[in-house]
Design a protein around this motif. Structure first.
Motif, PDB file in Angstrom:
ATOM      1  N   GLY A   1      47.627  36.403  39.819  1.00 34.26           N
ATOM      2  CA  GLY A   1      48.820  36.636  39.010  1.00 34.26           C
ATOM      3  C   GLY A   1      48.687  36.063  37.615  1.00 34.26           C
ATOM      4  O   GLY A   1      47.581  35.784  37.141  1.00 34.26           O
ATOM      5  N   ASP A   2      49.821  35.886  36.969  1.00 32.77           N
ATOM      6  CA  ASP A   2      49.871  35.384  35.593  1.00 32.77           C
ATOM      7  C   ASP A   2      50.175  33.879  35.585  1.00 32.77           C
ATOM      8  O   ASP A   2      49.797  33.156  36.508  1.00 32.77           O
TER       9      ASP A   2
ATOM     10  N   TYR B   1      48.585  37.181  31.242  1.00 32.35           N
ATOM     11  CA  TYR B   1      48.000  38.474  31.599  1.00 32.35           C
ATOM     12  C   TYR B   1      49.066  39.450  32.103  1.00 32.35           C
ATOM     13  O   TYR B   1      50.047  39.071  32.745  1.00 32.35           O
ATOM     14  N   ASN B   2      48.819  40.709  31.797  1.00 31.18           N
ATOM     15  CA  ASN B   2      49.610  41.806  32.352  1.00 31.18           C
ATOM     16  C   ASN B   2      48.696  42.639  33.274  1.00 31.18           C
ATOM     17  O   ASN B   2      47.505  42.320  33.433  1.00 31.18           O
ATOM     18  N   THR B   3      49.227  43.705  33.838  1.00 31.45           N
ATOM     19  CA  THR B   3      48.401  44.497  34.767  1.00 31.45           C
ATOM     20  C   THR B   3      47.275  45.235  34.036  1.00 31.45           C
ATOM     21  O   THR B   3      46.229  45.505  34.628  1.00 31.45           O
TER      22      THR B   3
ATOM     23  N   PHE C   1      52.460  40.212  39.305  1.00 32.63           N
ATOM     24  CA  PHE C   1      52.438  40.590  37.881  1.00 32.63           C
ATOM     25  C   PHE C   1      53.719  41.335  37.520  1.00 32.63           C
ATOM     26  O   PHE C   1      54.384  41.894  38.393  1.00 32.63           O
TER      27      PHE C   1
END
Lengths: 264, 264
Positions: free
Chosen positions: B9-10, B68-70, B99
């Protein structure tokens, strides 16, 4: 492969991911953002994104076995590290070896079955270290001595029936095993955290560092965390020198974010 | 090989080993002694050592990437899981995929460079899931929606300069991405933690669940931990059914401790 630090030990290691535990704190310290605490905010203000270059990533892997002494762990060491054998890429950065609290149970008290004589404890610790060194020549081994014992509190937290009404461990015995652990570290030329001495420097250490006369309080966990981070740093394993595996947010150009990912 | 649960994940994943964090709580939950909390002491009193048979061991491995994003994580997914490829023995028990909080940044506000349009977010999530499924057919994937957003508090915690003076995320947008995440889970037939809805059921969720309008407070972390444990349990991955790899103290005969280690 993200580098790994293994935590090998007894219940004081097994419990180290509890709230405020030293293992969880290490995992957080070595997560991508590290844990520069709030006192260091000025660093961010002055250096900005440069600070993020200090960030590292290490997997902290728990291998704690409640109740185990050095005699028992020697029997299972191959199984514990079975799957991490193999090539250089799998060599962990470091292993903490934290035994002695159970070996130091007195041979004539209620937890006698966990007792290991002092001389055998030393031999066993040497065997654990030589087994690890044979497996991974470059891995940094860090010994941790047993903590001090608060005998009075131990009586209120028996693991098994205690008909004698005497504590199963004494601080004096724990101290003898701590000294033996330090001697082994010296013999092997590896760092050691002298927890027995360090904790007794804390005012009211019985309550400040321990929660049941043996296992660690939040304050005790903090000390183990800080001491291990310091030993790792002494050996060159600090936030400042370990690499990051993927682009950090601060190194991603807002005007062209995907540039940072071109090489993947 | 000890089974693994990956947390992908982020920053809400990356921070999950902070004090009281949901990742650390999972690691502790799946350590050898589990974390039957004090309310369950009566279980020990009635069943004694039988309770220890519930104990399991799982490595909880952190793969959180702040910001971060997808779109970005798709670029690096092969690198993230590069070293865990291979035989069936290395197949993780589960992966949490968490995410959307960054994808949902508004395209006309200060964090626009993290924005990913809603339809692309869905496609990207599907790609992450199909990539994981292709790699590991038996691994349980669990989706987690983005949390709700407290817009007012976000203004006090900007990541970058915010000349517009408007929040970079809104709760409404986060809700749209949460719904998309749930739709993807349904489409793939995998469980999803609807954090956006669950947290807003908590009185004063803005302060009870969040610490800066986006990232989790101790209470918010507790919710993620409990929800993930529940989803894992629904899929048959609970303390009651997962095996222990080495003898537990309660299964070691005090009159002949080494008998438990004969097979090693």
């Amino acid at each position: 492969m993200r580098p790994k630090i293994y935590l090998l030990g007894d219940s004081i290691t097994e419990d180290s991911f509890e709230d405020g535990g030293w293992g969880a704190s290490l995992a957080n310290h070595f997560s991508r953002t590290g844990d520069l605490d709030s006192g260091f905010d000025w660093l961010y203000e002055i250096f900005g994104t440069l600070c993020y270059l200090f960030d590292v990533q290490v997997d902290v892997v728990l291998r704690g076995y409640s109740g185990y002494n050095t005699r028992w762990v020697l029997k299972v060491l191959d199984k514990v590290f079975h799957a991490v054998e193999g090539g250089d890429g799998f060599e962990p950065l470091a292993v903490t070896v934290f035994f002695g609290a159970n070996d130091a149970c007195l041979p004539d008290r209620c937890s006698a079955f966990q007792h290991v004589p002092l001389e055998e404890y030393k031999r066993n610790l040497l065997s654990v270290i030589s087994s690890l060194k044979k497996r991974w020549s470059k891995t940094q081994i860090i010994l941790i001595t047993p903590p001090p014992i608060d005998e009075e509190t131990r009586l209120r937290f028996p693991f098994i029936e205690n008909p004698l009404g005497l504590p199963e461990r004494t601080n004096e015995a724990a101290g003898a095993y701590a000294k033996a652990c330090i001697a082994v570290a010296k013999e092997c030329g590896i760092p050691v955290v002298d927890l027995w001495t360090r904790m007794q420097q804390v005012p009211d250490w019985q309550n400040a560092c321990l929660r049941d006369g043996l296992h660690l309080s939040r304050g005790g966990n903090r000390i183990v965390f800080e001491e291990v981070v310091m030993k790792l740093k002494d050996e060159g394993l600090s936030l400042e020198v370990l690499p990051v595996d993927l682009p950090l947010l601060a190194n991603i150009d807002p005007s062209d974010p995907l540039k940072a990912f071109q090489q993947y």
